[in-house]
Design a protein around this motif. Structure first.
Motif, PDB file in Angstrom:
ATOM      1  N   ASP A   7      30.381  55.149  47.067  1.00  0.00           N
ATOM      2  CA  ASP A   7      31.642  54.555  47.512  1.00  0.00           C
ATOM      3  C   ASP A   7      32.759  55.583  47.331  1.00  0.00           C
ATOM      4  OD1 ASP A   7      33.887  52.992  48.026  1.00  0.00           O
ATOM      5  OD2 ASP A   7      33.034  51.235  47.045  1.00  0.00           O
ATOM      6  N   ASP A   8      33.653  55.666  48.298  1.00  0.00           N
ATOM      7  CA  ASP A   8      34.748  56.624  48.228  1.00  0.00           C
ATOM      8  C   ASP A   8      35.885  56.172  47.320  1.00  0.00           C
ATOM      9  OD1 ASP A   8      33.459  58.339  49.932  1.00  0.00           O
ATOM     10  OD2 ASP A   8      34.488  57.604  51.721  1.00  0.00           O
ATOM     11  N   LEU A   9      35.798  54.970  46.751  1.00  0.00           N
ATOM     12  CA  LEU A   9      36.864  54.440  45.900  1.00  0.00           C
ATOM     13  C   LEU A   9      36.353  54.273  44.468  1.00  0.00           C
ATOM     14  CD1 LEU A   9      38.170  51.717  48.364  1.00  0.00           C
ATOM     15  CD2 LEU A   9      39.174  53.963  47.928  1.00  0.00           C
ATOM     16  N   PRO A  10      36.396  55.327  43.649  1.00  0.00           N
ATOM     17  CA  PRO A  10      35.858  55.229  42.289  1.00  0.00           C
ATOM     18  C   PRO A  10      36.782  54.482  41.325  1.00  0.00           C
ATOM     19  CG  PRO A  10      36.755  57.404  42.643  1.00  0.00           C
ATOM     20  CD  PRO A  10      36.864  56.670  43.952  1.00  0.00           C
ATOM     21  N   ASN A  11      38.022  54.172  41.741  1.00  0.00           N
ATOM     22  CA  ASN A  11      38.965  53.453  40.879  1.00  0.00           C
ATOM     23  C   ASN A  11      38.968  51.973  41.229  1.00  0.00           C
ATOM     24  OD1 ASN A  11      39.808  55.921  39.693  1.00  0.00           O
ATOM     25  ND2 ASN A  11      41.220  56.249  41.394  1.00  0.00           N
ATOM     26  N   PHE A  12      38.989  51.139  40.211  1.00  0.00           N
ATOM     27  CA  PHE A  12      39.035  49.692  40.423  1.00  0.00           C
ATOM     28  C   PHE A  12      39.595  49.035  39.170  1.00  0.00           C
ATOM     29  CE2 PHE A  12      35.010  50.891  38.667  1.00  0.00           C
ATOM     30  CZ  PHE A  12      34.634  49.882  37.793  1.00  0.00           C
ATOM     31  N   THR A  13      39.902  47.752  39.246  1.00  0.00           N
ATOM     32  CA  THR A  13      40.424  47.024  38.088  1.00  0.00           C
ATOM     33  C   THR A  13      39.471  45.890  37.728  1.00  0.00           C
ATOM     34  OG1 THR A  13      41.753  45.541  39.457  1.00  0.00           O
ATOM     35  CG2 THR A  13      42.839  47.525  38.640  1.00  0.00           C
ATOM     36  N   VAL A  14      39.499  45.532  36.446  1.00  0.00           N
ATOM     37  CA  VAL A  14      38.767  44.358  35.978  1.00  0.00           C
ATOM     38  C   VAL A  14      39.725  43.536  35.125  1.00  0.00           C
ATOM     39  CG1 VAL A  14      36.513  45.492  36.033  1.00  0.00           C
ATOM     40  CG2 VAL A  14      37.831  45.518  33.921  1.00  0.00           C
ATOM     41  N   ASN A  15      39.491  42.234  35.081  1.00  0.00           N
ATOM     42  CA  ASN A  15      40.320  41.355  34.260  1.00  0.00           C
ATOM     43  C   ASN A  15      39.475  40.840  33.109  1.00  0.00           C
ATOM     44  OD1 ASN A  15      41.679  38.885  33.315  1.00  0.00           O
ATOM     45  ND2 ASN A  15      43.106  39.403  34.953  1.00  0.00           N
ATOM     46  N   VAL A  16      39.938  41.082  31.888  1.00  0.00           N
ATOM     47  CA  VAL A  16      39.232  40.637  30.691  1.00  0.00           C
ATOM     48  C   VAL A  16      40.231  39.929  29.794  1.00  0.00           C
ATOM     49  CG1 VAL A  16      37.956  41.378  28.647  1.00  0.00           C
ATOM     50  CG2 VAL A  16      37.561  42.508  30.838  1.00  0.00           C
ATOM     51  N   ASP A  17      39.967  38.671  29.525  1.00  0.00           N
ATOM     52  CA  ASP A  17      40.826  37.866  28.648  1.00  0.00           C
ATOM     53  C   ASP A  17      42.292  37.915  29.072  1.00  0.00           C
ATOM     54  OD1 ASP A  17      38.567  37.236  27.110  1.00  0.00           O
ATOM     55  OD2 ASP A  17      38.847  38.995  25.836  1.00  0.00           O
ATOM     56  N   GLY A  18      42.541  37.851  30.373  1.00  0.00           N
ATOM     57  CA  GLY A  18      43.898  37.815  30.894  1.00  0.00           C
ATOM     58  C   GLY A  18      44.580  39.172  31.007  1.00  0.00           C
ATOM     59  N   THR A  19      43.869  40.244  30.714  1.00  0.00           N
ATOM     60  CA  THR A  19      44.445  41.590  30.791  1.00  0.00           C
ATOM     61  C   THR A  19      43.721  42.383  31.876  1.00  0.00           C
ATOM     62  OG1 THR A  19      44.938  41.568  28.428  1.00  0.00           O
ATOM     63  CG2 THR A  19      44.903  43.712  29.506  1.00  0.00           C
ATOM     64  N   THR A  20      44.486  43.042  32.714  1.00  0.00           N
ATOM     65  CA  THR A  20      43.912  43.879  33.767  1.00  0.00           C
ATOM     66  C   THR A  20      43.698  45.283  33.223  1.00  0.00           C
ATOM     67  OG1 THR A  20      45.012  42.582  35.475  1.00  0.00           O
ATOM     68  CG2 THR A  20      44.259  44.788  36.094  1.00  0.00           C
ATOM     69  N   TRP A  21      42.472  45.750  33.311  1.00  0.00           N
ATOM     70  CA  TRP A  21      42.089  47.085  32.866  1.00  0.00           C
ATOM     71  C   TRP A  21      41.906  47.970  34.095  1.00  0.00           C
ATOM     72  CZ3 TRP A  21      40.275  48.494  27.759  1.00  0.00           C
ATOM     73  CH2 TRP A  21      40.402  47.461  26.824  1.00  0.00           C
ATOM     74  N   GLU A  22      42.385  49.204  34.024  1.00  0.00           N
ATOM     75  CA  GLU A  22      42.209  50.190  35.083  1.00  0.00           C
ATOM     76  C   GLU A  22      40.926  50.957  34.795  1.00  0.00           C
ATOM     77  OE1 GLU A  22      44.189  50.634  37.763  1.00  0.00           O
ATOM     78  OE2 GLU A  22      45.491  49.001  37.090  1.00  0.00           O
ATOM     79  N   CYS A  23      39.949  50.852  35.693  1.00  0.00           N
ATOM     80  CA  CYS A  23      38.656  51.500  35.497  1.00  0.00           C
ATOM     81  C   CYS A  23      38.419  52.557  36.572  1.00  0.00           C
ATOM     82  CB  CYS A  23      37.527  50.474  35.565  1.00  0.00           C
ATOM     83  SG  CYS A  23      37.622  49.203  34.287  1.00  0.00           S
ATOM     84  N   ARG A  24      37.557  53.494  36.231  1.00  0.00           N
ATOM     85  CA  ARG A  24      37.180  54.511  37.207  1.00  0.00           C
ATOM     86  C   ARG A  24      35.803  55.065  36.866  1.00  0.00           C
ATOM     87  NH1 ARG A  24      41.003  56.692  33.904  1.00  0.00           N
ATOM     88  NH2 ARG A  24      40.601  58.710  32.975  1.00  0.00           N
ATOM     89  N   GLN A  25      35.139  55.518  37.883  1.00  0.00           N
ATOM     90  CA  GLN A  25      33.850  56.180  37.719  1.00  0.00           C
ATOM     91  C   GLN A  25      34.114  57.678  37.759  1.00  0.00           C
ATOM     92  OE1 GLN A  25      31.477  54.613  40.950  1.00  0.00           O
ATOM     93  NE2 GLN A  25      30.670  53.017  39.630  1.00  0.00           N
ATOM     94  N   LEU A  26      33.584  58.392  36.780  1.00  0.00           N
ATOM     95  CA  LEU A  26      33.782  59.829  36.690  1.00  0.00           C
ATOM     96  C   LEU A  26      32.434  60.523  36.777  1.00  0.00           C
ATOM     97  CD1 LEU A  26      36.272  59.533  33.744  1.00  0.00           C
ATOM     98  CD2 LEU A  26      36.862  60.100  36.090  1.00  0.00           C
TER      99      LEU A  26
END
Length: 124
Positions: A85-104
């Motif tokens: 996938d050309d979009l390695p950055n994504f967000t996840v929501n855990v316990d009401g907090t949005t985390w910025e994630c990425r594949q490296l």
């Protein structure tokens, strides 16, 4: 003679000052004034069911770092982009907090999610 007595008195005073300072020892270590470096806060949180190794550096949540890290790892696994996938950055929501994630890809493939208040969860 007066010069010799003055020199001896000065030498004695200096020796006494040095002896007192040298035997007093260092002041006690104040851990509150010297927090550990970031690397010292990194916690090994084991592995996910799929085999990813989890480490957490969450200075704002040290008591629950591994519980939070496992929830982030689960959300990362469920939401990560497919390989290629050309979009390695994504967000996840855990316990009401949005985390910025990425594949490296470097130095070896791994994932990292960053907490908005600081710290991160790394999956290798």
């Amino acid at each position: 003679m007066h010069t010799t007595i003055t020199t001896m008195t000065a030498t004695l005073a200096l020796t006494t000052a040095c002896t007192a300072a040298c035997t007093a020892g260092p002041p006690p270590y104040d851990s509150a004034a010297h927090p550990p470096p970031a690397a010292a806060r990194t916690t090994d949180c084991g592995r996910t069911p799929s085999g990813l190794h989890i480490t957490a550096d969450l200075p704002t949540q040290p008591a629950t770092a591994c519980t939070t890290a496992r929830h982030v790892a689960d959300a990362y696994h469920r939401n990560r982009p497919t390989p290629g996938d050309d979009l390695p950055n994504f967000t996840v929501n855990v316990d009401g907090t949005t985390w910025e994630c990425r594949q490296l890809e470097r130095p070896r493939p791994h994932g990292r999610c960053q907490h908005p208040a600081g710290g991160d969860v790394t999956l290798t």
